[in-house]
Design a protein around this motif. Structure first.
Motif, short mmCIF file in Angstrom:
data_model
loop_
_atom_site.label_atom_id
_atom_site.label_comp_id
_atom_site.label_asym_id
_atom_site.label_seq_id
_atom_site.Cartn_x
_atom_site.Cartn_y
_atom_site.Cartn_z
N PHE A 1 -8.28 -15.36 -3.04
CA PHE A 1 -8.49 -14.73 -1.88
C PHE A 1 -10.01 -15.29 -1.45
O PHE A 1 -10.21 -14.73 -0.03
N TYR B 1 -6.21 -1.02 6.06
CA TYR B 1 -6.90 -0.38 4.82
C TYR B 1 -8.40 -0.44 4.66
O TYR B 1 -9.05 0.51 4.35
N ASN B 2 -8.75 -1.56 4.76
CA ASN B 2 -10.39 -1.96 4.47
C ASN B 2 -11.20 -1.16 5.60
O ASN B 2 -12.16 -0.87 5.14
N ALA C 1 -3.66 -4.90 4.89
CA ALA C 1 -4.82 -5.02 4.14
C ALA C 1 -6.01 -4.87 4.97
O ALA C 1 -7.07 -4.21 4.62
N ALA C 2 -6.07 -5.46 6.27
CA ALA C 2 -7.15 -5.40 7.11
C ALA C 2 -7.32 -3.93 7.66
O ALA C 2 -8.52 -3.28 7.48
N ALA D 1 -0.36 -8.55 6.08
CA ALA D 1 -1.51 -9.13 6.31
C ALA D 1 -2.43 -7.90 7.19
O ALA D 1 -3.63 -7.78 7.02
N TRP D 2 -1.73 -7.39 8.03
CA TRP D 2 -2.45 -6.44 8.77
C TRP D 2 -2.72 -5.30 8.20
O TRP D 2 -3.83 -4.75 8.38
N PHE E 1 -15.77 -8.34 3.40
CA PHE E 1 -14.66 -8.80 3.06
C PHE E 1 -13.71 -8.65 4.59
O PHE E 1 -12.66 -9.41 4.44
N GLU E 2 -13.77 -7.63 5.08
CA GLU E 2 -12.76 -7.44 6.33
C GLU E 2 -13.18 -8.64 7.20
O GLU E 2 -11.99 -9.33 7.57
N GLU F 1 -10.07 -10.41 5.09
CA GLU F 1 -9.00 -9.74 5.47
C GLU F 1 -8.58 -10.01 7.00
O GLU F 1 -7.43 -10.29 7.27
N HIS G 1 0.81 -1.10 -0.06
CA HIS G 1 0.01 0.10 -0.04
C HIS G 1 0.87 1.33 0.01
O HIS G 1 0.20 2.37 -0.32
#
Length: 276
Positions: A166, A236-237, A233-234, A230-231, A212-213, A217, A29
């Motif tokens: 995913f 950002y969501n 992505a969660a 991994a952290w 999704f979360e 995620e 990101h």
């Protein structure tokens, strides 16, 4: 709007904490490597960005600092978005004119543009609904929030095999879900950009991101607890969910100014942020 502000602020604060905890930018990101693989002082820059994100995320939850907090969020996310621009040159230079290179760089850029939109909205929310500044903010936010999901949908549809990975293993028909979510992304983006059922589209998009979360995620956070990606992505969501909710509330406030107070009236009570 206060629910969206909480999601957006929390996601921003957690993104900063991750940068500080790892002493590094999240490559998925925050591609600081686009400025050079051996850029000196990257860990120091990560700490600075982390503190900035934490301070900006906390500031938007307080009445006295809400305006400067939204400005700080917009600036830091704009700078992160700019880091994706060199990816077009370096990616094409290394791999040639491949669709995967263009999609990957645009995907990252779109993710950050989506987080700039709520900062624009909150910064101008004190103005009159018919003022030039809020009209410009509404137009800018609409496209910054609408184009990314439309592109995400396009990316899903041309890369079904990638996004099918995913889908949780316990869910059958992974390709179907990758296609279904791609279509949902695309339609939500078109609705937001066109203004047709845009409030409903923003809310449904927030709901899909929330699912999704929970389903996509959060599980990797437990199975790969030492993975910053991994952290990130969660985290950002969470901010993206907040962006959708803030946009929906902003549209309602323009339709009926009495329904939602401006960002400057978001205060912090003992039980959380309230709208004064």
């Amino acid at each position: 709007m206060k629910v969206g502000v909480w999601f957006y602020g929390l996601g921003t604060v957690l993104a900063g904490i991750l940068d500080i905890a790892w002493g590094a930018f999240d490559a998925s990101h925050q591609p600081i490597q686009s400025l050079g693989s051996h850029l000196p002082g990257q860990h120091i820059l990560a700490y600075v960005a982390g503190v900035w994100l934490v301070a900006a995320g906390l500031a938007i939850l307080r009445q006295r600092t809400a305006r400067i907090g939204t400005a700080a969020c917009g600036i830091i996310y704009l700078m992160i978005a700019a880091l994706w621009l060199p990816r077009y040159y370096t990616g094409i230079h290394a791999h040639g004119w491949q669709i995967g290179v263009l999609v990957g760089a645009t995907f990252g850029l779109a993710q950050q543009l989506m987080l700039i939109a709520p900062a624009v909205i909150l910064y101008t929310s004190a103005a009159s609904p018919n003022s030039p500044s809020q009209k410009r903010a509404a137009l800018a936010a609409r496209w910054m929030l609408g184009l990314p999901p439309a592109f995400f949908g396009f990316a899903h549809l041309i890369g079904l095999s990638v996004f099918a990975r995913f889908v949780p293993h316990w869910m059958p028909f992974a390709y179907f879900w990758a296609m279904f979510t791609g279509i949902a992304f695309f339609l939500a983006g078109v609705a937001i950009c066109s203004g047709i059922k845009d409030i409903l589209a923003a809310r449904l998009l927030a709901l899909m991101l929330l699912l999704f979360e929970v389903l996509v995620e959060i599980p990797p956070v437990f199975s790969h607890a030492h993975s910053q990606a991994a952290w990130a992505a969660a985290v950002y969501n969470l901010a993206a969910i907040g962006a959708c909710l803030i946009f929906a509330a902003f549209l309602l406030s323009r339709a009926d100014p009495e329904r939602i107070a401006p960002a400057e009236h978001i205060a912090l009570s003992p039980t959380g942020p309230v709208v004064a």
